[in-house]
Design a protein around this motif. Structure first.
Motif, PDB file in Angstrom:
ATOM      1  N   VAL A  57      -9.221  -1.380   1.663  1.00 44.03           N
ATOM      2  CA  VAL A  57      -7.909  -0.896   2.085  1.00 44.03           C
ATOM      3  C   VAL A  57      -8.085   0.553   2.501  1.00 44.03           C
ATOM      4  O   VAL A  57      -8.540   1.390   1.713  1.00 44.03           O
ATOM      5  CB  VAL A  57      -6.875  -0.998   0.946  1.00 44.03           C
ATOM      6  CG1 VAL A  57      -5.501  -0.553   1.429  1.00 44.03           C
ATOM      7  CG2 VAL A  57      -6.812  -2.423   0.412  1.00 44.03           C
ATOM      8  N   VAL A  78       0.856  -1.186   0.000  1.00 42.68           N
ATOM      9  CA  VAL A  78       0.000   0.000   0.000  1.00 42.68           C
ATOM     10  C   VAL A  78       0.892   1.236   0.000  1.00 42.68           C
ATOM     11  O   VAL A  78       1.759   1.387   0.877  1.00 42.68           O
ATOM     12  CB  VAL A  78      -0.933   0.024   1.231  1.00 42.68           C
ATOM     13  CG1 VAL A  78      -1.910   1.195   1.121  1.00 42.68           C
ATOM     14  CG2 VAL A  78      -1.683  -1.291   1.365  1.00 42.68           C
ATOM     15  N   LEU A  83     -12.952  -6.574  -0.402  1.00 42.71           N
ATOM     16  CA  LEU A  83     -11.704  -6.314   0.296  1.00 42.71           C
ATOM     17  C   LEU A  83     -11.503  -4.807   0.322  1.00 42.71           C
ATOM     18  O   LEU A  83     -11.542  -4.149  -0.718  1.00 42.71           O
ATOM     19  CB  LEU A  83     -10.536  -6.996  -0.413  1.00 42.71           C
ATOM     20  CG  LEU A  83      -9.202  -6.976   0.330  1.00 42.71           C
ATOM     21  CD1 LEU A  83      -9.265  -7.874   1.562  1.00 42.71           C
ATOM     22  CD2 LEU A  83      -8.066  -7.428  -0.591  1.00 42.71           C
ATOM     23  N   ASN A  88      -4.907  -0.304   6.841  1.00 44.24           N
ATOM     24  CA  ASN A  88      -5.766  -1.442   7.179  1.00 44.24           C
ATOM     25  C   ASN A  88      -6.232  -2.160   5.921  1.00 44.24           C
ATOM     26  O   ASN A  88      -6.713  -1.519   4.977  1.00 44.24           O
ATOM     27  CB  ASN A  88      -6.988  -0.974   7.973  1.00 44.24           C
ATOM     28  CG  ASN A  88      -6.622  -0.518   9.360  1.00 44.24           C
ATOM     29  OD1 ASN A  88      -6.218  -1.322  10.197  1.00 44.24           O
ATOM     30  ND2 ASN A  88      -6.740   0.776   9.620  1.00 44.24           N
ATOM     31  N   ILE A  89      -6.094  -3.479   5.922  1.00 46.11           N
ATOM     32  CA  ILE A  89      -6.573  -4.312   4.824  1.00 46.11           C
ATOM     33  C   ILE A  89      -7.516  -5.340   5.433  1.00 46.11           C
ATOM     34  O   ILE A  89      -7.111  -6.105   6.320  1.00 46.11           O
ATOM     35  CB  ILE A  89      -5.410  -5.019   4.088  1.00 46.11           C
ATOM     36  CG1 ILE A  89      -4.403  -3.983   3.573  1.00 46.11           C
ATOM     37  CG2 ILE A  89      -5.946  -5.852   2.930  1.00 46.11           C
ATOM     38  CD1 ILE A  89      -3.245  -3.732   4.493  1.00 46.11           C
ATOM     39  N   TYR A  90      -8.767  -5.366   5.009  1.00 43.79           N
ATOM     40  CA  TYR A  90      -9.728  -6.249   5.665  1.00 43.79           C
ATOM     41  C   TYR A  90     -10.889  -6.596   4.753  1.00 43.79           C
ATOM     42  O   TYR A  90     -11.203  -5.862   3.807  1.00 43.79           O
ATOM     43  CB  TYR A  90     -10.274  -5.594   6.941  1.00 43.79           C
ATOM     44  CG  TYR A  90     -11.033  -4.299   6.717  1.00 43.79           C
ATOM     45  CD1 TYR A  90     -12.417  -4.293   6.605  1.00 43.79           C
ATOM     46  CD2 TYR A  90     -10.366  -3.073   6.640  1.00 43.79           C
ATOM     47  CE1 TYR A  90     -13.118  -3.118   6.405  1.00 43.79           C
ATOM     48  CE2 TYR A  90     -11.052  -1.887   6.441  1.00 43.79           C
ATOM     49  CZ  TYR A  90     -12.433  -1.913   6.321  1.00 43.79           C
ATOM     50  OH  TYR A  90     -13.116  -0.735   6.121  1.00 43.79           O
ATOM     51  N   THR A  93     -10.651   5.403   1.000  1.00 46.30           N
ATOM     52  CA  THR A  93     -10.664   3.950   1.078  1.00 46.30           C
ATOM     53  C   THR A  93     -10.853   3.355  -0.312  1.00 46.30           C
ATOM     54  O   THR A  93     -11.653   3.839  -1.107  1.00 46.30           O
ATOM     55  CB  THR A  93     -11.795   3.472   2.000  1.00 46.30           C
ATOM     56  OG1 THR A  93     -11.570   3.982   3.316  1.00 46.30           O
ATOM     57  CG2 THR A  93     -11.847   1.947   2.069  1.00 46.30           C
TER      58      THR A  93
END
Length: 338
Positions: free
Chosen positions: A69, A25, A67, A37-39, A76
């Protein structure tokens, strides 16, 4: 009160079982964004970029969750499709203009009144939801349109929620929050429609037996529980029963479930509907555990559900009643129990 609650942008990701997503990133100057944050939206499946912006995220079965980021001060990014054979390079754009710079017109209602309404319509009013605390309420700001009787809420930063009853910390990126009143009011008793959408990331903060029992209680009868039961053809008096009007009916007459890879294809049999409801494909009443009543309306003939109970057409499947009244304060993550 009809309340449609959903998370936006659910699109299937073509992942295989046991895959690993790797990537980096960076910002627009190619500088690494350490701590990004990656979720997967609505789950506890998450990771954080290291000091060089690199990350590795393990995931299991194919999921309909997107997904995300994110990094504070940056837009985002939502990954809708991924070539997981290659390492990702994710470039985040800096937010130029803060939403907070928008001029909010004054109205007759106080911030305290608006916050109370927001907590009720966003977190919920159940015993569990009332224990949830928004830790950064100062980041919320509101706009009330007195001509249309509509309250909107905004936040430039993710809403940080500590849910002590369920043992979670939830970071919720609010995309939209809107409440319509039938008259000029700020009371939940006068709400006609309540709607919010966004992306959420769950973190475990407590796992004692009492917490785990409470999570199971919130899961049972939820929207996620319904879709999991639907694909597994679980219908009984201690779970969900399907009614056509006032009469209990056989769900297998209305739903065709086909396994497709690691997901399930659901086909809904179209019903004869009144001319005033042309967009409706089918409408049913649901009874959970012999006492909790909901209604479900389908505006699509086909949708897909993953193993977590997340479906691809949530904007075309409308709940009201008990299921719709479950708000953020009552939610467990999509990978609960998996």
């Amino acid at each position: 009160m009809k309340n449609s609650v959903f998370l936006i942008l659910f699109l299937a990701l073509n992942f295989s079982f046991g895959q690993i997503v790797k990537g980096k990133v960076v910002d627009q100057n190619n500088a690494p964004l350490a701590g990004a944050n990656i979720y997967f939206d609505g789950t506890t499946i998450a990771t954080i970029a290291d000091e060089n912006g690199n990350f590795t995220l393990n995931f299991g079965s194919k999921t309909n969750s997107i997904l995300a980021v994110s990094f504070i001060g940056y837009e985002t990014q939502f990954l809708k499709s991924i070539d997981y054979n290659k390492e990702l390079k994710i470039v985040l754009k800096e937010v130029i203009n803060s939403l907070n710079e928008v001029v909010i017109k004054k109205d007759r209602f106080t911030r305290k009144e608006k916050l109370k309404l927001f907590r009720e319509q966003f977190l919920g009013t159940s015993a569990v939801a009332r224990k949830a605390i928004i830790e950064n309420e100062d980041d919320l700001y509101f706009e009330y349109n007195e001509t249309k009787n509509i309250l909107k809420a905004f936040s430039d930063k993710p809403i940080s929620i500590k849910n002590s009853a369920l043992g979670y910390k939830v970071n919720y990126e609010l995309v939209n929050f809107e409440v319509n009143f039938y008259k000029l009011s700020i009371s939940s008793s006068d709400v006609v429609r309540s709607f919010y959408s966004g992306l959420s990331r769950f973190e475990d903060i407590n796992l004692n037996p009492k917490i785990l029992q409470q999570r199971e209680k919130c899961y049972r009868g939820s929207q996620m529980h319904f879709f999991r039961n639907l694909v597994n053809n679980i219908w009984d008096k201690h779970n969900f029963l399907l009614f056509k009007g006032q009469y209990q009916d056989n769900p297998n007459d209305y739903f065709t479930v086909t396994k497709v890879d690691e997901s399930y294809k659901i086909e809904v049999t179209k019903q004869e509907m009144p001319l005033t409801t042309k967009s409706f494909v089918a409408e049913f009443n649901l009874l959970f555990d012999k006492k909790y009543q909901s209604k479900i309306i389908f505006e699509t003939t086909t949708f897909y559900v993953d193993k977590y109970g997340i479906n691809t057409n949530i904007e075309n499947i409308i709940f009201s009643g008990y299921i719709a009244n479950q708000k953020v304060g009552d939610l467990v993550p999509a990978n609960f129990g998996e």
